[in-house]
Write a protein that holds these residues in place. Structure first.
Motif, PDB file in Angstrom:
ATOM      1  N   VAL A  42      63.055 128.103  81.255  1.00 48.13           N
ATOM      2  CA  VAL A  42      62.918 127.624  79.753  1.00 48.13           C
ATOM      3  C   VAL A  42      64.015 126.330  79.717  1.00 48.13           C
ATOM      4  O   VAL A  42      64.963 126.284  80.344  1.00 48.13           O
ATOM      5  N   ALA A  43      63.330 125.343  79.034  1.00 49.34           N
ATOM      6  CA  ALA A  43      64.156 124.189  78.906  1.00 49.34           C
ATOM      7  C   ALA A  43      64.406 123.755  77.428  1.00 49.34           C
ATOM      8  O   ALA A  43      63.449 124.369  76.814  1.00 49.34           O
ATOM      9  N   GLY A  44      65.226 122.836  77.259  1.00 52.37           N
ATOM     10  CA  GLY A  44      65.370 122.459  75.905  1.00 52.37           C
ATOM     11  C   GLY A  44      64.670 120.933  76.239  1.00 52.37           C
ATOM     12  O   GLY A  44      63.710 120.507  76.657  1.00 52.37           O
ATOM     13  N   ILE A  45      65.137 120.011  75.037  1.00 48.20           N
ATOM     14  CA  ILE A  45      64.691 118.621  75.129  1.00 48.20           C
ATOM     15  C   ILE A  45      65.713 117.606  75.982  1.00 48.20           C
ATOM     16  O   ILE A  45      66.983 117.766  75.519  1.00 48.20           O
ATOM     17  N   GLY A  46      65.314 116.815  76.507  1.00 46.98           N
ATOM     18  CA  GLY A  46      66.166 115.909  77.331  1.00 46.98           C
ATOM     19  C   GLY A  46      65.658 115.406  78.727  1.00 46.98           C
ATOM     20  O   GLY A  46      64.629 116.184  79.287  1.00 46.98           O
ATOM     21  N   CYS A  47      66.404 114.754  79.617  1.00 51.40           N
ATOM     22  CA  CYS A  47      65.674 114.381  80.724  1.00 51.40           C
ATOM     23  C   CYS A  47      65.569 115.711  81.706  1.00 51.40           C
ATOM     24  O   CYS A  47      64.829 115.893  82.560  1.00 51.40           O
ATOM     25  N   HIS A  48      66.379 116.510  81.331  1.00 54.20           N
ATOM     26  CA  HIS A  48      66.519 117.760  82.169  1.00 54.20           C
ATOM     27  C   HIS A  48      65.247 118.634  82.038  1.00 54.20           C
ATOM     28  O   HIS A  48      64.701 119.207  83.098  1.00 54.20           O
ATOM     29  N   GLY A  49      64.644 118.433  80.961  1.00 55.96           N
ATOM     30  CA  GLY A  49      63.577 119.241  80.447  1.00 55.96           C
ATOM     31  C   GLY A  49      62.338 118.860  81.528  1.00 55.96           C
ATOM     32  O   GLY A  49      61.308 119.642  81.725  1.00 55.96           O
ATOM     33  N   HIS A  50      62.522 117.591  82.338  1.00 58.64           N
ATOM     34  CA  HIS A  50      61.320 117.124  83.014  1.00 58.64           C
ATOM     35  C   HIS A  50      61.085 118.046  84.080  1.00 58.64           C
ATOM     36  O   HIS A  50      59.860 118.172  84.965  1.00 58.64           O
ATOM     37  N   LEU A  51      62.416 119.023  84.524  1.00 56.72           N
ATOM     38  CA  LEU A  51      62.018 119.557  85.635  1.00 56.72           C
ATOM     39  C   LEU A  51      61.015 120.700  85.860  1.00 56.72           C
ATOM     40  O   LEU A  51      60.415 120.980  86.791  1.00 56.72           O
ATOM     41  N   LEU A  52      60.628 121.287  84.359  1.00 57.79           N
ATOM     42  CA  LEU A  52      59.724 122.088  84.482  1.00 57.79           C
ATOM     43  C   LEU A  52      58.362 121.644  84.744  1.00 57.79           C
ATOM     44  O   LEU A  52      57.547 122.281  85.322  1.00 57.79           O
ATOM     45  N   ASN A  53      57.960 120.379  84.744  1.00 57.22           N
ATOM     46  CA  ASN A  53      56.911 119.748  84.958  1.00 57.22           C
ATOM     47  C   ASN A  53      56.587 119.658  86.783  1.00 57.22           C
ATOM     48  O   ASN A  53      55.473 119.353  86.983  1.00 57.22           O
ATOM     49  N   PHE A  54      57.766 119.838  87.429  1.00 60.74           N
ATOM     50  CA  PHE A  54      57.856 119.465  88.815  1.00 60.74           C
ATOM     51  C   PHE A  54      57.869 120.992  89.529  1.00 60.74           C
ATOM     52  O   PHE A  54      58.111 120.735  90.782  1.00 60.74           O
ATOM     53  N   THR A  55      57.861 122.047  88.917  1.00 61.75           N
ATOM     54  CA  THR A  55      58.311 123.271  89.233  1.00 61.75           C
ATOM     55  C   THR A  55      57.400 124.364  88.993  1.00 61.75           C
ATOM     56  O   THR A  55      57.040 124.503  87.999  1.00 61.75           O
ATOM     57  N   PRO A  56      56.594 124.883  89.944  1.00 61.30           N
ATOM     58  CA  PRO A  56      55.389 125.336  89.629  1.00 61.30           C
ATOM     59  C   PRO A  56      55.785 127.079  89.361  1.00 61.30           C
ATOM     60  O   PRO A  56      55.315 128.021  90.009  1.00 61.30           O
ATOM     61  N   ILE A  57      56.736 127.170  88.219  1.00 66.87           N
ATOM     62  CA  ILE A  57      57.081 128.706  87.982  1.00 66.87           C
ATOM     63  C   ILE A  57      56.651 128.653  86.354  1.00 66.87           C
ATOM     64  O   ILE A  57      57.024 127.525  85.834  1.00 66.87           O
ATOM     65  N   THR A  58      56.295 129.630  86.056  1.00 63.48           N
ATOM     66  CA  THR A  58      56.001 129.721  84.399  1.00 63.48           C
ATOM     67  C   THR A  58      57.158 129.412  83.526  1.00 63.48           C
ATOM     68  O   THR A  58      58.093 129.632  83.923  1.00 63.48           O
ATOM     69  N   SER A  59      56.900 128.367  82.684  1.00 61.61           N
ATOM     70  CA  SER A  59      57.966 128.010  81.876  1.00 61.61           C
ATOM     71  C   SER A  59      57.646 127.481  80.544  1.00 61.61           C
ATOM     72  O   SER A  59      56.310 127.784  80.057  1.00 61.61           O
ATOM     73  N   PHE A  60      58.487 127.256  79.636  1.00 62.78           N
ATOM     74  CA  PHE A  60      58.258 127.090  78.303  1.00 62.78           C
ATOM     75  C   PHE A  60      59.518 126.101  77.789  1.00 62.78           C
ATOM     76  O   PHE A  60      60.727 126.230  78.064  1.00 62.78           O
ATOM     77  N   GLU A  61      59.020 124.874  77.224  1.00 65.16           N
ATOM     78  CA  GLU A  61      59.878 123.791  76.951  1.00 65.16           C
ATOM     79  C   GLU A  61      60.080 123.879  75.489  1.00 65.16           C
ATOM     80  O   GLU A  61      58.911 123.663  74.592  1.00 65.16           O
ATOM     81  N   GLY A  62      61.401 124.259  74.908  1.00 59.89           N
ATOM     82  CA  GLY A  62      61.616 124.675  73.572  1.00 59.89           C
ATOM     83  C   GLY A  62      61.758 123.550  73.001  1.00 59.89           C
ATOM     84  O   GLY A  62      61.794 122.456  73.358  1.00 59.89           O
ATOM     85  N   LEU A  63      61.995 123.640  71.453  1.00 60.58           N
ATOM     86  CA  LEU A  63      62.550 122.520  70.628  1.00 60.58           C
ATOM     87  C   LEU A  63      63.958 122.179  70.997  1.00 60.58           C
ATOM     88  O   LEU A  63      64.674 123.071  71.650  1.00 60.58           O
TER      89      LEU A  63
END
Ligand code: SF4
Length: 282
Positions: A42-63
């Motif tokens: 799970v990620a929030g908003i920020g440069c860190h959140g891009h990590l979810l796009n590059f990692t093939p594990i189920t994820s959710f980018e929150g507000l």
């Protein structure tokens, strides 16, 4: 897909500390077998959140700032999952500050990985709650008038039961701490010092290489007074790395007898076709 990589290449700037942090997570995931069957990111908003796009594990980018309540819900629904929260210092300590302190207080069995670059980077370099007093940024051209939060100190004082700090350039050590944090039963907060090569000219790789040190065997991470004192230190030659505090305490999830029989919800993670939903907003 190639191992723990996806076909999508990272879009972080050259020299960004997120690259080391991401490598550390992938290394830990491969070693521990974290995948779609047992883990959620799970990620929030920020440069860190891009990590979810590059990692093939189920994820959710929150507000913005809301990664933690989403993660808490996931953990309550299926407490058998490893739940990792990726968040930035702006996301976690600013918009999400209330969620952080209460998640620590309740001791949710979660792992927070705080990408701490000392400012809001996605929005091009404004002061965050982790920016030092006096620092000149886009939003404080006369110098930041406010005292910063020290995330490690805040997490310990709020009740987190595993709190550690590392520098993103030391990939092996960051990776080991991620594994330890996930194995810990309770709220784990990893403060990862993550240089923003583009907007933070003070907290550079060189700065962290020159001013951090690893806690030795003589340090007792179970002594809360010592941990609070150690975590309040942050300056030249004064930045301690390693496990700064650890204690055993009942987790938030353990108070619910409904969870004793097993996860409330167990379902295989599978790809969903969201095109019709997305088309409604295009
Ligand atoms: Fe990394 Fe900073 Fe670039 Fe964001 S702006 S990708 S934190 S170097």
């Amino acid at each position: 897909m190639n191992g723990i990589n996806t076909d999508i290449k990272p879009n972080w700037c050259p020299g960004c500390g997120n690259l080391g942090l991401w490598a550390a997570f992938k290394m830990a995931a491969e070693k521990e077998g974290w995948d779609n069957s047992n883990s959620v990111l799970v990620a929030g908003i920020g440069c860190h959140g891009h990590l979810l796009n590059f990692t093939p594990i189920t994820s959710f980018e929150g507000l913005h700032g809301r990664a933690l309540p989403v993660a808490e819900g996931i953990k309550f629904a299926n407490h058998g999952l490893n739940v990792f929260i990726f968040t930035g210092d702006g996301d976690c300590l600013g918009e999400g500050g209330n969620h952080l302190i209460h998640a620590c207080r309740r001791n949710h069995n979660l792992t927070v990985i705080l990408h701490d670059n000392g400012l809001y980077a996605l929005t091009t370099g404004q002061t965050s709650p982790a920016t030092p007093a006096g620092a000149v940024t886009k939003s404080t051209p006369q110098g930041n008038p406010d005292l910063p939060f020290l995330p490690v100190n805040l997490a310990i004082a709020s009740g987190a039961t595993f709190v550690a700090r590392a520098y993103a350039g030391e990939i092996d050590k960051v990776s080991d701490l991620m594994i330890q944090a996930n194995q810990h039963q309770g709220m784990s907060v990893l403060d990862i010092l993550q240089p923003c090569a583009t907007f933070n000219k003070a907290f550079t790789h060189q700065f962290y290489q020159e001013n951090t040190y690893w806690l030795g065997d003589d340090y007792n991470c179970h002594d809360k007074g010592w941990a609070l004192a150690k975590s309040a230190e942050f300056g030249k030659k004064q930045i301690a790395l390693g496990v700064i505090y650890e204690e055993d305490r009942a987790t938030a999830e353990s108070h619910f007898s409904q969870l004793n029989k097993g996860p409330l919800i167990q379902q295989a993670s599978k790809p969903r076709d969201l095109s019709s939903l997305i088309s409604r907003y295009c």
